[in-house]
Design an enzyme around this catalytic site. Sequence first.
Site, PDB file in Angstrom:
ATOM      1  N   PHE A 420       0.929  -1.100  -0.034  1.00 44.15           N
ATOM      2  CA  PHE A 420       0.064   0.034   0.027  1.00 44.15           C
ATOM      3  C   PHE A 420       0.830   1.246  -0.041  1.00 44.15           C
ATOM      4  O   PHE A 420       1.717   1.431   0.696  1.00 44.15           O
ATOM      5  CB  PHE A 420      -0.826  -0.009   1.402  1.00 44.15           C
ATOM      6  CG  PHE A 420      -2.342  -0.481   0.888  1.00 44.15           C
ATOM      7  CD1 PHE A 420      -2.750  -0.421  -0.199  1.00 44.15           C
ATOM      8  CD2 PHE A 420      -3.070  -0.807   2.304  1.00 44.15           C
ATOM      9  CE1 PHE A 420      -4.236  -0.875  -0.347  1.00 44.15           C
ATOM     10  CE2 PHE A 420      -4.258  -1.120   2.327  1.00 44.15           C
ATOM     11  CZ  PHE A 420      -4.993  -1.145   0.907  1.00 44.15           C
ATOM     12  N   GLU A 421       0.522   2.338  -0.654  1.00 46.72           N
ATOM     13  CA  GLU A 421       0.940   3.497  -0.559  1.00 46.72           C
ATOM     14  C   GLU A 421       2.377   3.499  -0.835  1.00 46.72           C
ATOM     15  O   GLU A 421       3.158   4.480  -0.148  1.00 46.72           O
ATOM     16  CB  GLU A 421       0.452   4.362   0.656  1.00 46.72           C
ATOM     17  CG  GLU A 421      -1.076   4.673   0.670  1.00 46.72           C
ATOM     18  CD  GLU A 421      -1.520   5.322   1.693  1.00 46.72           C
ATOM     19  OE1 GLU A 421      -0.526   6.191   2.595  1.00 46.72           O
ATOM     20  OE2 GLU A 421      -2.685   5.055   2.092  1.00 46.72           O
ATOM     21  N   GLY A 422       2.974   3.083  -1.832  1.00 43.32           N
ATOM     22  CA  GLY A 422       4.467   2.819  -2.041  1.00 43.32           C
ATOM     23  C   GLY A 422       5.093   1.529  -1.360  1.00 43.32           C
ATOM     24  O   GLY A 422       5.034   1.149  -0.078  1.00 43.32           O
TER      25      GLY A 422
END
Length: 633
Positions: A420-422
């Site tokens: 998630f998110e990178g």
Amino acid sequence: MTTQQVDEREARRVAEAARETRWEKPSFAKELYLGRFRLDLIHPHPAQRPEDEAATTAFLHRLRGVCDELDGAVIEREARIPDEYVKAMARAGVFGMKIPREYGGAGLTQVGYNRALMLLGGVHPSIGALVSAHQSIGVPEPVKLFGTDEQKRAFLPRCAAGAISAFLLTEPDVGSDPARLAAQAVPVDGGAAYELSGTKLWTTNGVIAELLIVMARVPEHDGGSGGVTAFVVEADSPGITVEHRNTFMGLKGIENGVTRLDGVRVPAANRVGREGEGLKIALTTLNTGRLSIPALCTAASKWCLKIAREWSAERVQWGRPVGRHAAVAHKLSYIAATSFAQEAVLDLSAHLADEGRRDIRIEAALAKLWCSETAWQVADELVQIRGGRGYETADSLRARGERAVPAEQILRDVRINRIFEGSTEIMHLLVAREAVDAHLQAAGDIVDPDVALPGKARAAVKATGFYAKWLPQLVTGPGQLPTSYQDFGVLAPHLRYVERASRRLARSTFYGMARWQGGLERKQGFLGRIVDIGAELFAIAASCVRARMLPDSGSVQLADVFARQARLRVERLFDALWRNTDGADEALAKAVLAGEHTWFEADVLDQSEGTGPWIAPVAPSAEPGENVARRAL
């Protein structure tokens, strides 16, 4: 829409254009990677203002009453967050936690928001994902930071009241390389509106969202150079179809879909920022938005500690509780110390964000990276401590009369946080780029193939001046004095270690640059270890500062044991900088990719063959598919 075809140089140019290049505020982590242990930037530990603390306490009290009425097992069984749960959260103000009070929100600080997320994630991680995707990266945050007054008045009160939002960036063939973004936003009506077309993948909340933040490429046109741009889009606009609700290993209640946009008309007034600023807006939003991941990871780890402690005291083997056996005791120690450090990293980063006097882009990235990795290890250790019961589902345990502990579920649920998110790999590259920024500023032109010889000569002079001043600072420091940081008591040796290791880390980075020069960016094994060393040092420092703030709570023992464990990991990472199998690994991977070892796979049965392509082609459809979008409110 076809994916943009770009070479490595263009992809790098787009990424560089999106990142914030100025450092107008000091950064503890940036200084740490440069060999300067600036304890004064984090100690004394920052605190919330009394009025913010009171608001946080009151909100959490109300939220706890709501959460006590929600049953995570229902979400797990039904693979959906019931609409009545969403309505209850909306009534409690959950969807406006970070929205200013003037727009109908709760106006919580980052610290308060994180604590609320931890509580919500304790019901079921899917609720944490729902709220985080809406509040941290959905419409509220970018509009709050970059929106016009009109946009704030139009959208923030709706979001605070429960209009769920989603963030649409990823595409079927585009993940962390936004230079290849295919979705387009074509200006129409003389620039009064845009028509958006494209397909977006993994749109968390996209199935139930009322408002969307969509990233799309504006083509070059008269009066504008275009570029990736952010838009607020009404989810029920003509031309939007949610074609599929995705299901995953964990997060069973997540409303994540595939969203197709076909000529969706969006008023120019809904454009956030200027054309071409979309990626910069996204990255700036993520500077604090990423802190939602370590908040949920910390909540999961603290729950794992509670379960591990209670079970290890209850389960008896060979005449005594299993927690009294060294093999399990070591796991309990790791879980307890690591959970404490996670909260220290999270809370310190959030307080720094609230103060606004520090640049926390590296701290937030490290918090996301380190907490997601260690939470996975903590969850795995819990399953191991529980043994067969750790692998058994909560429903099965309940059905045969035992306590319904969802240990296997937490393992499945926390796994996504490393993506998630990178992803961890992308976070390594992101932090490494920031960590070597001072070196690139000083000497980057020397190794840049696009810089002509006169430019390289000027860069050499600039680099000589920088390194003549910087390198001598790495020789000695307070970490070599046995009297340094004495007010930290038994934790002082750990801070002295961080100071010494920081200088050693900076020297190692310099040696790597001198050895590989322009090729350093491809030494991802080396750079990943550099980043991981900094992350562990940050966690040690944060833990010691937190324990110093809470001296009578038993936190000193937790911080001390964590620092001892982390120092051993740091030493292994330092050793692996120069003694590793990176070259052999990359050679073997090259051979594997070339098909040289397919003989080894000959006896494997792969039932996925023939089920579809690796990446589904994105093509305009003559007829839109079934729209699976729905509304929870």
